[in-house]
Each structure stands twice: as structure tokens, then as C-alpha cells.
Design a protein around this motif. Structure first.
Motif, PDB file in Angstrom:
ATOM      1  N   CYS A  84      42.407  69.575 100.657  1.00  0.00           N
ATOM      2  CA  CYS A  84      42.483  70.212  99.339  1.00  0.00           C
ATOM      3  C   CYS A  84      41.269  71.123  99.224  1.00  0.00           C
ATOM      4  O   CYS A  84      40.152  70.648  99.042  1.00  0.00           O
ATOM      5  N   ILE A  85      41.464  72.428  99.410  1.00  0.00           N
ATOM      6  CA  ILE A  85      40.304  73.316  99.534  1.00  0.00           C
ATOM      7  C   ILE A  85      40.282  74.462  98.536  1.00  0.00           C
ATOM      8  O   ILE A  85      39.997  75.607  98.908  1.00  0.00           O
ATOM      9  N   PRO A  86      40.608  74.246  97.255  1.00  0.00           N
ATOM     10  CA  PRO A  86      40.464  75.370  96.331  1.00  0.00           C
ATOM     11  C   PRO A  86      38.995  75.758  96.188  1.00  0.00           C
ATOM     12  O   PRO A  86      38.131  74.876  96.165  1.00  0.00           O
ATOM     13  N   THR A  87      38.726  77.058  96.173  1.00  0.00           N
ATOM     14  CA  THR A  87      37.343  77.461  95.898  1.00  0.00           C
ATOM     15  C   THR A  87      37.176  77.525  94.387  1.00  0.00           C
ATOM     16  O   THR A  87      38.009  78.075  93.688  1.00  0.00           O
ATOM     17  N   THR A  88      36.114  76.914  93.922  1.00  0.00           N
ATOM     18  CA  THR A  88      35.940  76.825  92.481  1.00  0.00           C
ATOM     19  C   THR A  88      34.628  77.464  92.101  1.00  0.00           C
ATOM     20  O   THR A  88      33.696  77.529  92.896  1.00  0.00           O
ATOM     21  N   CYS A  89      34.574  77.977  90.898  1.00  0.00           N
ATOM     22  CA  CYS A  89      33.312  78.530  90.432  1.00  0.00           C
ATOM     23  C   CYS A  89      33.227  78.333  88.937  1.00  0.00           C
ATOM     24  O   CYS A  89      32.944  79.255  88.194  1.00  0.00           O
ATOM     25  N   GLY A  90      33.527  77.128  88.504  1.00  0.00           N
ATOM     26  CA  GLY A  90      33.432  76.803  87.097  1.00  0.00           C
ATOM     27  C   GLY A  90      33.438  75.297  86.945  1.00  0.00           C
ATOM     28  O   GLY A  90      33.600  74.571  87.934  1.00  0.00           O
ATOM     29  N   GLN A  91      33.261  74.827  85.735  1.00  0.00           N
ATOM     30  CA  GLN A  91      33.174  73.390  85.503  1.00  0.00           C
ATOM     31  C   GLN A  91      34.513  72.699  85.778  1.00  0.00           C
ATOM     32  O   GLN A  91      35.546  73.094  85.267  1.00  0.00           O
ATOM     33  N   GLN A  92      34.443  71.658  86.587  1.00  0.00           N
ATOM     34  CA  GLN A  92      35.630  70.888  86.911  1.00  0.00           C
ATOM     35  C   GLN A  92      36.068  70.044  85.716  1.00  0.00           C
ATOM     36  O   GLN A  92      35.263  69.734  84.837  1.00  0.00           O
ATOM     37  N   LYS A  93      37.328  69.657  85.702  1.00  0.00           N
ATOM     38  CA  LYS A  93      37.803  68.763  84.648  1.00  0.00           C
ATOM     39  C   LYS A  93      37.054  67.439  84.771  1.00  0.00           C
ATOM     40  O   LYS A  93      37.006  66.844  85.841  1.00  0.00           O
ATOM     41  N   SER A  94      36.462  67.014  83.664  1.00  0.00           N
ATOM     42  CA  SER A  94      35.589  65.855  83.734  1.00  0.00           C
ATOM     43  C   SER A  94      35.755  65.041  82.461  1.00  0.00           C
ATOM     44  O   SER A  94      36.859  64.885  81.962  1.00  0.00           O
ATOM     45  N   LEU A  95      34.658  64.588  81.918  1.00  0.00           N
ATOM     46  CA  LEU A  95      34.702  63.806  80.682  1.00  0.00           C
ATOM     47  C   LEU A  95      35.185  64.700  79.534  1.00  0.00           C
ATOM     48  O   LEU A  95      34.994  65.915  79.570  1.00  0.00           O
ATOM     49  N   PRO A  96      35.802  64.053  78.519  1.00  0.00           N
ATOM     50  CA  PRO A  96      36.430  64.861  77.458  1.00  0.00           C
ATOM     51  C   PRO A  96      35.465  65.784  76.732  1.00  0.00           C
ATOM     52  O   PRO A  96      35.872  66.814  76.215  1.00  0.00           O
ATOM     53  N   TRP A  97      34.184  65.417  76.667  1.00  0.00           N
ATOM     54  CA  TRP A  97      33.254  66.257  75.906  1.00  0.00           C
ATOM     55  C   TRP A  97      32.584  67.318  76.763  1.00  0.00           C
ATOM     56  O   TRP A  97      31.736  68.061  76.304  1.00  0.00           O
ATOM     57  N   ILE A  98      32.988  67.398  78.040  1.00  0.00           N
ATOM     58  CA  ILE A  98      32.485  68.485  78.897  1.00  0.00           C
ATOM     59  C   ILE A  98      33.581  69.533  79.018  1.00  0.00           C
ATOM     60  O   ILE A  98      34.702  69.224  79.398  1.00  0.00           O
ATOM     61  N   LYS A  99      33.255  70.756  78.648  1.00  0.00           N
ATOM     62  CA  LYS A  99      34.286  71.789  78.609  1.00  0.00           C
ATOM     63  C   LYS A  99      34.648  72.241  80.017  1.00  0.00           C
ATOM     64  O   LYS A  99      33.773  72.667  80.784  1.00  0.00           O
ATOM     65  N   GLN A 100      35.934  72.157  80.320  1.00  0.00           N
ATOM     66  CA  GLN A 100      36.394  72.565  81.645  1.00  0.00           C
ATOM     67  C   GLN A 100      36.622  74.072  81.672  1.00  0.00           C
ATOM     68  O   GLN A 100      37.055  74.655  80.688  1.00  0.00           O
ATOM     69  N   ASN A 101      36.328  74.691  82.820  1.00  0.00           N
ATOM     70  CA  ASN A 101      36.711  76.093  83.027  1.00  0.00           C
ATOM     71  C   ASN A 101      38.088  76.082  83.681  1.00  0.00           C
ATOM     72  O   ASN A 101      38.218  75.890  84.883  1.00  0.00           O
ATOM     73  N   LYS A 102      39.126  76.272  82.837  1.00  0.00           N
ATOM     74  CA  LYS A 102      40.487  76.035  83.319  1.00  0.00           C
ATOM     75  C   LYS A 102      40.965  77.094  84.312  1.00  0.00           C
ATOM     76  O   LYS A 102      41.885  76.856  85.078  1.00  0.00           O
ATOM     77  N   ILE A 103      40.376  78.281  84.248  1.00  0.00           N
ATOM     78  CA  ILE A 103      40.818  79.342  85.156  1.00  0.00           C
ATOM     79  C   ILE A 103      40.079  79.245  86.487  1.00  0.00           C
ATOM     80  O   ILE A 103      40.689  79.304  87.558  1.00  0.00           O
ATOM     81  N   GLU A 104      38.767  79.077  86.425  1.00  0.00           N
ATOM     82  CA  GLU A 104      37.990  79.088  87.668  1.00  0.00           C
ATOM     83  C   GLU A 104      38.020  77.739  88.374  1.00  0.00           C
ATOM     84  O   GLU A 104      37.647  77.641  89.531  1.00  0.00           O
TER      85      GLU A 104
END
Lengths: 329, 131
Positions: A61-81
Motif C-alpha cells: 500500500c504505497i500512496p504518497t501522502t503530504c497531509g495529515q492522516q485520518k487519526s483521532l476525531p479531534w485531529i483534522k484530516q487532510n482528505k485530499i492529500e
């Protein structure tokens, strides 16, 4: 050498088309046979390349990411990156395909004095975007030769592209933009030393070929004009499978269509296949969900395992005799 | 073995449909080549049916000629056009071109509609202003 051979190859194609029609008069070959052949090579070659890529497994599973991963509910995820599901991936792919988002993030590293500086470098993104969008609009505009009656949507597009109303036939804005963008992309390869160093004939050839196509089209529309009604008769003949070659079309048309045929035939075997390949890029089209979903490596083969339960069942008596504690009983 | 077969085949299906859509759109359609009519009372009454240029020239270059005419008349005030034969014509869309070709529907529009061109003559000129 790479530059000159590519340029000579394109000029040779022009010469072949000119000799073939202007001198030898092989109008049916250049107007019907070669376009059909190029179309078949393009369609079958494209399908072949996609199926060939489809056979390549994606082990990780090798997506390149450059934003906040989905994590705890109070941490805002970067859904596009950093997409965590299909919707995010689709959004990311749409932005990638339509607006070249990853190229937009392009950086340039420069040494200034004794400090290393990083800055955004958007010219390549801009040039690439200008070229690709012009290409798309030009491609759609050409549908007016293949559809009768011409759909009003295409006429609207035509009207938008020519809304400056300069000259007659009216100048298309995309004609200017595509040539400017191609010249920029070529100049970048010629004059940026590092880019020039890594440029190959397979980079120069498509650029020269596209420039040749654009130039021949522009010459045909604005200078050495051909009878557009005859051109449409030929084009409609091709798509209704009743090909005819009207007598009074100038050689410039056959040069244009031969260069386009060359592009079609060359496309599946070249770097231009990034048009299909972009959809199959694992770094772009996978969701970053490796903590929730196990990615099964398709290379995995069945492994013979001997579980502890099986082990104990097999050696229970011996283990008891030796005083080794057993779990069952 | 094709990995993600469903998506790959769906993508290829879309690709092929887009690629052959011009063929599909034309199934069962007859070739309707435009047939502009040259028959107007004025042309029928002419002894020598000759435009300002040859038919081939007019077919391919009429829009550039009209553009030149507009520039000459409106920007330079010249109202005389001399063709390759040395004949003189008055530069005027309404009183020279449209005097003979008074049948816009059967003449101009047939080809313009066929190739999807929308000329902007009538943004300035008034229809039926021929004197």
C-alpha cells in the motif's frame, strides 16, 4: 544529436506526406488508409498497454501522502492529500488529472550564497496545464468535422475559443496557447542544463511532432487554406465507414492528417501513455488506510504452516511423557 | 491475471466508447453534403456567371476576402476592388455580394451550418438592407 534526430524525423514525416500526395498523388492512402490504420494501432495499442499494466501486482500500500492522516476525531484530516477512502481518492485523482496537483507542489532547490533555498516552481505546471487544456479543447473542436449536425455544445466551445474575433477565419485562442506552451516546454529542455541532460529523443520527438501538428493546422486554417466543406466530407466519410477523398484538398491537409496519424500510431508505445498510466499510479490511486485494512500482496503464495494446535495434537503423548505442559485437557 | 480487473475493464470500456463515439453518432445517417444554390433572379439574369474570384478561390478564401474588404472600406475608405483579371468591383457586402447571392438560407447557411461556422456578419450589417 537527440534533438536533431527528432527534428529530422518529424520533417521526414512532413516530406513523406508531401511527396505521397503532392507528387505521387496517393490521396486514398494518406486520406483513408493511414488514418484508419493509425486509429486501429492507437485503440489496440492503448488497450494492450493498459492490460499489460493491469497484470503488474501492487505488493504494498504505497500512496504518497503530504497531509495529515485520518487519526483521532479531534485531529483534522487532510482528505485530499491523505485520503482514507474511495471518495478522497476520487477527489485526489480528479484534481491530479484535471489540474496536475502534484506538479503544482513542484519545488526548486537553489544554492544562494552558502545557503540552500527551497522555493515553489510553478512554470512547468503552468506550461503543462496550458498545453494539455488547449489540446483537449482543440481535440473537442475537431469533432465538428466528424459530427453532422454539429452539436450546439461544440459550437459554443468554438465560439468561446474564438471570442476575440481577430481576423477571418477567426483566430482561436487555443492555437496561440498550445504553440506557446509547446515552445516553452521545448525551451525548458533545451536551455535548462539539468533538464537537457536527462532529455531523450523520446522527449523531443513528441514535442516536435505536436509542434508540427499545431503548425500545419495553423497554416492550413489561416494561410494556405483548404476547402473546409471537402475536409468535412472526408472526415465524415471516415466515421460513417464510407470513405471518400474529395479531389480539391491541398497537400497541407494531408501533411496535417499524416502527422496526426503518426501521433496516434506512436502514442501507445511512448511516454504519451501517461494519459492512461495516470489512472494506474498506485501512489495516487490508493487510499492511505494501511492501519485499518490489510493490503494483501498478490505475490503471496500459500505457505504450509504447522500451527501450535496441530503440533500439540501430533506430539501430545510424547510431550506428556517428557513432562512438558500441554494446553489441551 | 489482471489485478483490479473490474476497474480496469470499466476504464477500458469508457475509453473505447469515447474513442468510437463519432462512429456511433453517425450510424444510420446519410451523407448530407451541402448543396449551395446559385440560382437567384439576379444571377440567372447574368450573361456571364462570374463571381469576383474563381469558384475554388471563393470557396476557400471568401472569408479572408470579406475581411480585407471590411478593412479597406471601413478603415481606409477605399471602395474599389480589383480582382486578378483586372475587373473592378464596388466593395460592399450588401450591394455587391448579396445583390447576387440574395438567398442566404440556400447559399451561405448551407455550408456554414454543415461545418459548424457562425459568421458574425449580422452583428453590424442589417439583413435585407440591399439597395
Amino acid at each position: 544529436m537527440k534533438i536533431w534526430s527528432s527534428l529530422v524525423a518529424v520533417l521526414a514525416l512532413v516530406l513523406i506526406a508531401w511527396l505521397g500526395t503532392g507528387v505521387a498523388g496517393l490521396y486514398t492512402v494518406f486520406g483513408v488508409g493511414i488514418p484508419y490504420l493509425a486509429f486501429l494501432i492507437f485503440a489496440l495499442g492503448f488497450i494492450y498497454r493498459i492490460l499489460k499494466w493491469g497484470r503488474s501486482p501492487v505488493p504494498f500500500c504505497i500512496p504518497t501522502t503530504c497531509g495529515q492522516q485520518k487519526s483521532l476525531p479531534w485531529i483534522k484530516q487532510n482528505k485530499i492529500e491523505n485520503p482514507s477512502g474511495t471518495a478522497g481518492v476520487v477527489g485526489r485523482m480528479i484534481l491530479e488529472i484535471l489540474f496536475f496537483r502534484s506538479l503544482f507542489r513542484n519545488l526548486k532547490t537553489e544554492k544562494r550564497g552558502d545557503k540552500l533555498g527551497f522555493g515553489s516552481a510553478k512554470w512547468l505546471w503552468l506550461g503543462g496545464l496550458a498545453f494539455h487544456w488547449s489540446m483537449l479543447i482543440i481535440l473537442l473542436r475537431h469533432l465538428r468535422f466528424f459530427l453532422d449536425p454539429v452539436p450546439s455544445l461544440l459550437q459554443g466551445l468554438d465560439g468561446l475559443d474564438s471570442f476575440l474575433q481577430i481576423g477571418l477565419p477567426i483566430l482561436y485562442i487555443t492555437d496561440i496557447i498550445i504553440v506557446a506552451a509547446l515552445l516553452y516546454l521545448l525551451a525548458r529542455r533545451l536551455f535548462v542544463a539539468q533538464v537537457r541532460y536527462i532529455s531523450l529523443a523520446s522527449d523531443y520527438f513528441p514535442l516536435f511532432l505536436l509542434l508540427g501538428i499545431a503548425t500545419s493546422g495553423i497554416i492550413m486554417r489561416y494561410f494556405l487554406r483548404v476547402d473546409v466543406v471537402s475536409v468535412k466530407e472526408l472526415a465524415l466519410g471516415l466515421v460513417t465507414l464510407r470513405p471518400t477523398v474529395p479531389a480539391d484538398i491541398g497537400s497541407i491537409f494531408f501533411i496535417h492528417i499524416f502527422l496526426v496519424s503518426s501521433l496516434f500510431a506512436y502514442f501507445p508505445w511512448s511516454k504519451l501513455m501517461h494519459a492512461g498510466g495516470i489512472f494506474l499510479s498506485p501512489t495516487r490511486n490508493m487510499a492511505n488506510n494501511s492501519r485499518r485494512v490489510r493490503h494483501i500482496n498478490p505475490w503471496n503464495y500459500p505457505v504450509d504452516v504447522h500451527s501450535y494446535a496441530e503440533y500439540e495434537a501430533e506430539f501430545k503423548e510424547k510431550m506428556k511423557k517428557a513432562g512438558v505442559p500441554v494446553e489441551t485437557e | 491475471m489482471i489485478y483490479g480487473g473490474k476497474k480496469i475493464f470499466a476504464g477500458l470500456f469508457i475509453f473505447v466508447v469515447l474513442l468510437i463515439s463519432p462512429f456511433l453518432a453517425n450510424i444510420g445517417k446519410a451523407d448530407a453534403q451541402p448543396n449551395p444554390s446559385l440560382n437567384t433572379p439576379t444571377i440567372d439574369a447574368l450573361a456571364a456567371k462570374q463571381c469576383v474570384g474563381s469558384a475554388q478561390f471563393m470557396r476557400t478564401y471568401h472569408m479572408q476576402l470579406l475581411n480585407e474588404w471590411r478593412d479597406q472600406a471601413l478603415r481606409h475608405g477605399e471602395y474599389t476592388y480589383v480582382n486578378s483579371q483586372g475587373q473592378k468591383f464596388t466593395i460592399s457586402l450588401e450591394n455587391t455580394c448579396l445583390k447576387c447571392h440574395s438567398n442566404e438560407q440556400q447559399f451561405c447557411n448551407t455550408c456554414h451550418t454543415y461545418v459548424g461556422v457562425t459568421p458574425y456578419c449580422w452583428e453590424c450589417h442589417q439583413k435585407g438592407a440591399t439597395q
